[in-house]
Design a protein around this motif. Structure first.
Motif, PDB file in Angstrom:
ATOM      1  N   GLU A 261       1.042  -1.251  -0.093  1.00  0.00           N
ATOM      2  CA  GLU A 261       0.193  -0.104  -0.026  1.00  0.00           C
ATOM      3  C   GLU A 261       0.976   1.212   0.145  1.00  0.00           C
ATOM      4  O   GLU A 261       0.543   2.251  -0.334  1.00  0.00           O
ATOM      5  CB  GLU A 261      -1.060  -0.048   1.148  1.00  0.00           C
ATOM      6  CG  GLU A 261      -2.073  -0.968   1.084  1.00  0.00           C
ATOM      7  CD  GLU A 261      -2.836  -1.192   2.255  1.00  0.00           C
ATOM      8  OE1 GLU A 261      -2.390  -0.907   3.441  1.00  0.00           O
ATOM      9  OE2 GLU A 261      -3.892  -1.803   2.112  1.00  0.00           O
ATOM     10  N   ALA A 262       2.041   1.091   0.428  1.00  0.00           N
ATOM     11  CA  ALA A 262       3.013   2.431   0.396  1.00  0.00           C
ATOM     12  C   ALA A 262       3.567   2.625  -1.008  1.00  0.00           C
ATOM     13  O   ALA A 262       3.939   3.601  -1.215  1.00  0.00           O
ATOM     14  CB  ALA A 262       4.102   2.028   1.424  1.00  0.00           C
ATOM     15  N   LEU A 263       3.420   1.794  -1.828  1.00  0.00           N
ATOM     16  CA  LEU A 263       3.888   1.790  -3.204  1.00  0.00           C
ATOM     17  C   LEU A 263       3.206   2.985  -3.817  1.00  0.00           C
ATOM     18  O   LEU A 263       1.929   3.138  -3.728  1.00  0.00           O
ATOM     19  CB  LEU A 263       3.792   0.801  -4.067  1.00  0.00           C
ATOM     20  CG  LEU A 263       4.976  -0.513  -3.449  1.00  0.00           C
ATOM     21  CD1 LEU A 263       4.903  -1.672  -4.200  1.00  0.00           C
ATOM     22  CD2 LEU A 263       6.332   0.141  -3.503  1.00  0.00           C
ATOM     23  N   ASP A 264       3.692   3.779  -4.744  1.00  0.00           N
ATOM     24  CA  ASP A 264       3.003   4.618  -5.597  1.00  0.00           C
ATOM     25  C   ASP A 264       2.543   3.993  -6.945  1.00  0.00           C
ATOM     26  O   ASP A 264       3.410   3.463  -7.804  1.00  0.00           O
ATOM     27  CB  ASP A 264       3.907   5.877  -6.278  1.00  0.00           C
ATOM     28  CG  ASP A 264       3.275   6.699  -7.249  1.00  0.00           C
ATOM     29  OD1 ASP A 264       1.663   6.685  -7.345  1.00  0.00           O
ATOM     30  OD2 ASP A 264       3.610   7.441  -7.950  1.00  0.00           O
ATOM     31  N   LEU A 265       1.318   3.325  -6.721  1.00  0.00           N
ATOM     32  CA  LEU A 265       0.725   2.548  -8.100  1.00  0.00           C
ATOM     33  C   LEU A 265      -0.181   3.190  -8.790  1.00  0.00           C
ATOM     34  O   LEU A 265      -1.196   2.558  -9.205  1.00  0.00           O
ATOM     35  CB  LEU A 265       0.409   1.101  -7.529  1.00  0.00           C
ATOM     36  CG  LEU A 265       1.488   0.547  -6.870  1.00  0.00           C
ATOM     37  CD1 LEU A 265       0.915  -1.091  -6.357  1.00  0.00           C
ATOM     38  CD2 LEU A 265       2.689  -0.031  -7.737  1.00  0.00           C
ATOM     39  N   ALA A 266      -0.300   4.574  -8.902  1.00  0.00           N
ATOM     40  CA  ALA A 266      -1.567   5.138  -9.522  1.00  0.00           C
ATOM     41  C   ALA A 266      -1.272   5.144 -10.944  1.00  0.00           C
ATOM     42  O   ALA A 266      -0.260   4.906 -11.546  1.00  0.00           O
ATOM     43  CB  ALA A 266      -1.462   6.516  -9.033  1.00  0.00           C
ATOM     44  N   GLY A 267      -2.333   4.955 -11.535  1.00  0.00           N
ATOM     45  CA  GLY A 267      -2.571   4.808 -13.229  1.00  0.00           C
ATOM     46  C   GLY A 267      -2.036   3.465 -13.855  1.00  0.00           C
ATOM     47  O   GLY A 267      -1.851   3.510 -15.133  1.00  0.00           O
ATOM     48  N   ILE A 268      -2.272   2.439 -13.096  1.00  0.00           N
ATOM     49  CA  ILE A 268      -2.055   1.067 -13.715  1.00  0.00           C
ATOM     50  C   ILE A 268      -3.270   0.773 -14.584  1.00  0.00           C
ATOM     51  O   ILE A 268      -4.229   0.949 -14.020  1.00  0.00           O
ATOM     52  CB  ILE A 268      -1.937   0.195 -12.373  1.00  0.00           C
ATOM     53  CG1 ILE A 268      -0.475   0.436 -11.642  1.00  0.00           C
ATOM     54  CG2 ILE A 268      -1.821  -1.348 -13.165  1.00  0.00           C
ATOM     55  CD1 ILE A 268       0.636   0.513 -12.537  1.00  0.00           C
ATOM     56  N   THR A 269      -2.966   0.323 -15.678  1.00  0.00           N
ATOM     57  CA  THR A 269      -3.776   0.085 -16.457  1.00  0.00           C
ATOM     58  C   THR A 269      -4.137  -1.660 -16.350  1.00  0.00           C
ATOM     59  O   THR A 269      -5.021  -2.048 -16.869  1.00  0.00           O
ATOM     60  CB  THR A 269      -3.853   0.423 -18.082  1.00  0.00           C
ATOM     61  OG1 THR A 269      -2.721  -0.162 -18.437  1.00  0.00           O
ATOM     62  CG2 THR A 269      -3.912   1.918 -17.924  1.00  0.00           C
ATOM     63  N   HIS A 270      -3.067  -2.434 -16.351  1.00  0.00           N
ATOM     64  CA  HIS A 270      -2.999  -4.009 -16.756  1.00  0.00           C
ATOM     65  C   HIS A 270      -2.077  -4.359 -15.464  1.00  0.00           C
ATOM     66  O   HIS A 270      -1.065  -3.804 -15.146  1.00  0.00           O
ATOM     67  CB  HIS A 270      -2.316  -4.132 -17.843  1.00  0.00           C
ATOM     68  CG  HIS A 270      -3.292  -3.787 -18.930  1.00  0.00           C
ATOM     69  ND1 HIS A 270      -3.253  -2.558 -19.291  1.00  0.00           N
ATOM     70  CD2 HIS A 270      -3.936  -4.507 -19.725  1.00  0.00           C
ATOM     71  CE1 HIS A 270      -4.157  -2.423 -20.533  1.00  0.00           C
ATOM     72  NE2 HIS A 270      -4.402  -3.724 -20.779  1.00  0.00           N
ATOM     73  N   ILE A 271      -2.458  -5.268 -14.843  1.00  0.00           N
ATOM     74  CA  ILE A 271      -1.561  -6.097 -13.590  1.00  0.00           C
ATOM     75  C   ILE A 271      -1.536  -7.438 -14.542  1.00  0.00           C
ATOM     76  O   ILE A 271      -2.319  -8.133 -14.841  1.00  0.00           O
ATOM     77  CB  ILE A 271      -2.483  -6.149 -12.458  1.00  0.00           C
ATOM     78  CG1 ILE A 271      -2.804  -4.886 -11.545  1.00  0.00           C
ATOM     79  CG2 ILE A 271      -1.732  -7.273 -11.658  1.00  0.00           C
ATOM     80  CD1 ILE A 271      -3.777  -5.405 -10.246  1.00  0.00           C
ATOM     81  N   PHE A 272      -0.342  -7.800 -14.466  1.00  0.00           N
ATOM     82  CA  PHE A 272       0.271  -9.089 -14.824  1.00  0.00           C
ATOM     83  C   PHE A 272       0.636  -9.947 -13.679  1.00  0.00           C
ATOM     84  O   PHE A 272       1.946  -9.493 -12.990  1.00  0.00           O
ATOM     85  CB  PHE A 272       1.212  -8.945 -15.992  1.00  0.00           C
ATOM     86  CG  PHE A 272       0.647  -8.377 -17.393  1.00  0.00           C
ATOM     87  CD1 PHE A 272       0.093  -8.977 -18.273  1.00  0.00           C
ATOM     88  CD2 PHE A 272       0.880  -7.044 -17.522  1.00  0.00           C
ATOM     89  CE1 PHE A 272      -0.310  -8.594 -19.399  1.00  0.00           C
ATOM     90  CE2 PHE A 272       0.419  -6.460 -18.700  1.00  0.00           C
ATOM     91  CZ  PHE A 272      -0.325  -7.197 -19.671  1.00  0.00           C
ATOM     92  N   TYR A 273       0.272 -10.630 -13.069  1.00  0.00           N
ATOM     93  CA  TYR A 273       0.687 -11.486 -11.772  1.00  0.00           C
ATOM     94  C   TYR A 273       1.328 -12.695 -12.062  1.00  0.00           C
ATOM     95  O   TYR A 273       0.632 -13.579 -12.608  1.00  0.00           O
ATOM     96  CB  TYR A 273      -0.628 -11.586 -10.961  1.00  0.00           C
ATOM     97  CG  TYR A 273      -0.596 -11.883  -9.486  1.00  0.00           C
ATOM     98  CD1 TYR A 273      -0.074 -11.139  -8.734  1.00  0.00           C
ATOM     99  CD2 TYR A 273      -0.223 -13.096  -9.251  1.00  0.00           C
ATOM    100  CE1 TYR A 273       0.454 -11.240  -7.543  1.00  0.00           C
ATOM    101  CE2 TYR A 273       0.439 -13.427  -7.893  1.00  0.00           C
ATOM    102  CZ  TYR A 273       0.290 -12.463  -7.223  1.00  0.00           C
ATOM    103  OH  TYR A 273       0.865 -12.785  -5.580  1.00  0.00           O
ATOM    104  N   ALA A 274       2.726 -12.655 -11.745  1.00  0.00           N
ATOM    105  CA  ALA A 274       3.529 -13.833 -12.080  1.00  0.00           C
ATOM    106  C   ALA A 274       4.160 -14.438 -10.810  1.00  0.00           C
ATOM    107  O   ALA A 274       5.105 -15.066 -10.724  1.00  0.00           O
ATOM    108  CB  ALA A 274       4.518 -13.625 -13.244  1.00  0.00           C
ATOM    109  N   ALA A 275       3.717 -13.556  -9.729  1.00  0.00           N
ATOM    110  CA  ALA A 275       4.324 -13.936  -8.406  1.00  0.00           C
ATOM    111  C   ALA A 275       4.086 -15.409  -7.703  1.00  0.00           C
ATOM    112  O   ALA A 275       2.952 -15.726  -7.894  1.00  0.00           O
ATOM    113  CB  ALA A 275       4.349 -12.896  -7.392  1.00  0.00           C
ATOM    114  N   LEU A 276       5.005 -15.932  -7.069  1.00  0.00           N
ATOM    115  CA  LEU A 276       4.775 -17.263  -6.428  1.00  0.00           C
ATOM    116  C   LEU A 276       5.856 -17.330  -5.227  1.00  0.00           C
ATOM    117  O   LEU A 276       6.988 -17.084  -5.571  1.00  0.00           O
ATOM    118  CB  LEU A 276       5.047 -18.297  -7.441  1.00  0.00           C
ATOM    119  CG  LEU A 276       4.914 -19.919  -6.951  1.00  0.00           C
ATOM    120  CD1 LEU A 276       3.590 -20.054  -6.455  1.00  0.00           C
ATOM    121  CD2 LEU A 276       5.461 -20.679  -7.829  1.00  0.00           C
TER     122      LEU A 276
END
Length: 133
Positions: free
Chosen positions: A57-72
């Protein structure tokens, strides 16, 4: 310009996706991983522990249009993987939802588990398309 957030950006799939999007030229790319990359890239990398909601939540993630989730995050037992990986996904998507009104798509990148590799040997070449219909 589209703005991609790639979670798990230093893994095999995530790194390939970051490189692909950067090469297209019409993407601004932000990569999330536990550590910063050891190479030069036009993508912006942010080191974060996705298990820690307040860090995400502390990250500046404004303006994201697409999330590509590859974390594991792998665990010793397949069933032990569910809770931490679900938490990381929730922390990422819920944070971006709150800060990016223009979020258009969330893509989950799957590995060999999509084909059932964690269940034992399977026939190759694997064909995941039959599961999509």
């Amino acid at each position: 310009m589209k703005r991609a957030l790639v979670a798990g950006a230093l893994g095999v799939s995530g790194r390939a996706l970051v490189n692909h999007l950067v090469a297209r030229g019409d993407w601004e790319v932000i990569g999330l991983s536990r550590r910063k990359p050891e190479f030069t890239t036009p993508a912006r990398y942010l080191a974060v522990d996705l298990l820690n909601r307040s860090d995400v939540e502390a990250l500046d993630l404004a303006g994201i249009t697409h999330i590509f989730y590859a974390a594991l995050q792998m665990q010793g037992d397949l069933f032990e993987e569910i809770a931490p990986n679900l938490a990381m996904l929730r922390h990422t998507v819920e944070t971006v939802e709150r800060s990016s009104a223009g979020l258009r798509k969330v893509v989950l990148l799957e590995g060999a588990k999509y084909y059932g590799a964690h269940l034992g040997p399977y026939k190759t070449p694997a064909n995941a398309a039959k599961f999509l219909l």
